[in-house]
Design a protein around this motif. Structure first.
Motif, mmCIF file in Angstrom:
data_model
loop_
_atom_site.group_PDB
_atom_site.id
_atom_site.type_symbol
_atom_site.label_atom_id
_atom_site.label_comp_id
_atom_site.label_asym_id
_atom_site.label_seq_id
_atom_site.Cartn_x
_atom_site.Cartn_y
_atom_site.Cartn_z
ATOM 1 N N ASP A 30 6.732 -10.859 -9.498
ATOM 2 C CA ASP A 30 8.043 -11.439 -9.793
ATOM 3 C C ASP A 30 9.022 -11.252 -8.632
ATOM 4 O O ASP A 30 9.770 -12.158 -8.287
ATOM 5 N N LEU A 31 9.014 -10.074 -8.030
ATOM 6 C CA LEU A 31 9.966 -9.798 -6.949
ATOM 7 C C LEU A 31 9.421 -10.155 -5.569
ATOM 8 O O LEU A 31 10.124 -10.025 -4.574
ATOM 9 N N HIS A 32 8.172 -10.585 -5.509
ATOM 10 C CA HIS A 32 7.521 -10.981 -4.254
ATOM 11 C C HIS A 32 7.529 -9.856 -3.230
ATOM 12 O O HIS A 32 7.862 -10.064 -2.062
ATOM 13 N N ILE A 33 7.186 -8.653 -3.686
ATOM 14 C CA ILE A 33 7.069 -7.533 -2.762
ATOM 15 C C ILE A 33 5.708 -6.878 -2.939
ATOM 16 O O ILE A 33 5.115 -6.947 -4.018
ATOM 17 N N HIS A 34 5.215 -6.273 -1.886
ATOM 18 C CA HIS A 34 3.913 -5.624 -1.919
ATOM 19 C C HIS A 34 4.007 -4.312 -2.691
ATOM 20 O O HIS A 34 5.054 -3.680 -2.748
ATOM 21 N N ARG A 35 2.898 -3.885 -3.271
ATOM 22 C CA ARG A 35 2.900 -2.662 -4.077
ATOM 23 C C ARG A 35 3.264 -1.438 -3.253
ATOM 24 O O ARG A 35 3.870 -0.503 -3.766
ATOM 25 N N SER A 36 2.901 -1.411 -1.984
ATOM 26 C CA SER A 36 3.257 -0.258 -1.146
ATOM 27 C C SER A 36 4.771 -0.155 -0.981
ATOM 28 O O SER A 36 5.328 0.942 -0.927
ATOM 29 N N ILE A 37 5.470 -1.291 -0.921
ATOM 30 C CA ILE A 37 6.929 -1.295 -0.833
ATOM 31 C C ILE A 37 7.527 -0.769 -2.130
ATOM 32 O O ILE A 37 8.523 -0.046 -2.127
ATOM 33 N N VAL A 38 6.913 -1.119 -3.276
ATOM 34 C CA VAL A 38 7.386 -0.614 -4.571
ATOM 35 C C VAL A 38 7.352 0.911 -4.566
ATOM 36 O O VAL A 38 8.313 1.568 -4.956
ATOM 37 N N ARG A 56 16.965 0.557 -7.119
ATOM 38 C CA ARG A 56 16.190 1.684 -7.633
ATOM 39 C C ARG A 56 15.010 1.192 -8.456
ATOM 40 O O ARG A 56 15.106 0.175 -9.136
ATOM 41 N N ILE A 57 13.909 1.917 -8.378
ATOM 42 C CA ILE A 57 12.738 1.624 -9.199
ATOM 43 C C ILE A 57 12.340 2.917 -9.901
ATOM 44 O O ILE A 57 12.213 3.957 -9.265
#
Length: 65
Positions: A30-38, A56-57
């Motif tokens: 949904d946010l178009h970011i890679h899991r490592s960035i999460v 924040r996550i």
């Protein structure tokens, strides 16, 4: 099946919005970011560029699907 749900605080044009995702895949899609960035944002490392609107996550715990 057990899955960890995620909570994301986003800075939007209208203010601050909180979104909840059932799993890591739906969050990254949904946010178009890679899991490592999460995980980098989750661990408190700062990001710049197109990820600067993600404030924040947090992990919310286990949800049973």
């Amino acid at each position: 099946m057990k899955s960890i749900s995620w909570s994301v605080k986003l800075r939007t044009k209208t203010g601050i919005e909180t979104k909840t995702y059932r799993d890591l895949k739906s969050l990254s899609d949904d946010l178009h970011i890679h899991r490592s960035i999460v995980y980098r944002i989750y661990n408190g490392q700062t990001t710049s560029g197109r990820h600067k609107n993600i404030l924040r996550i947090d992990k919310m715990g286990l949800s049973y699907l």
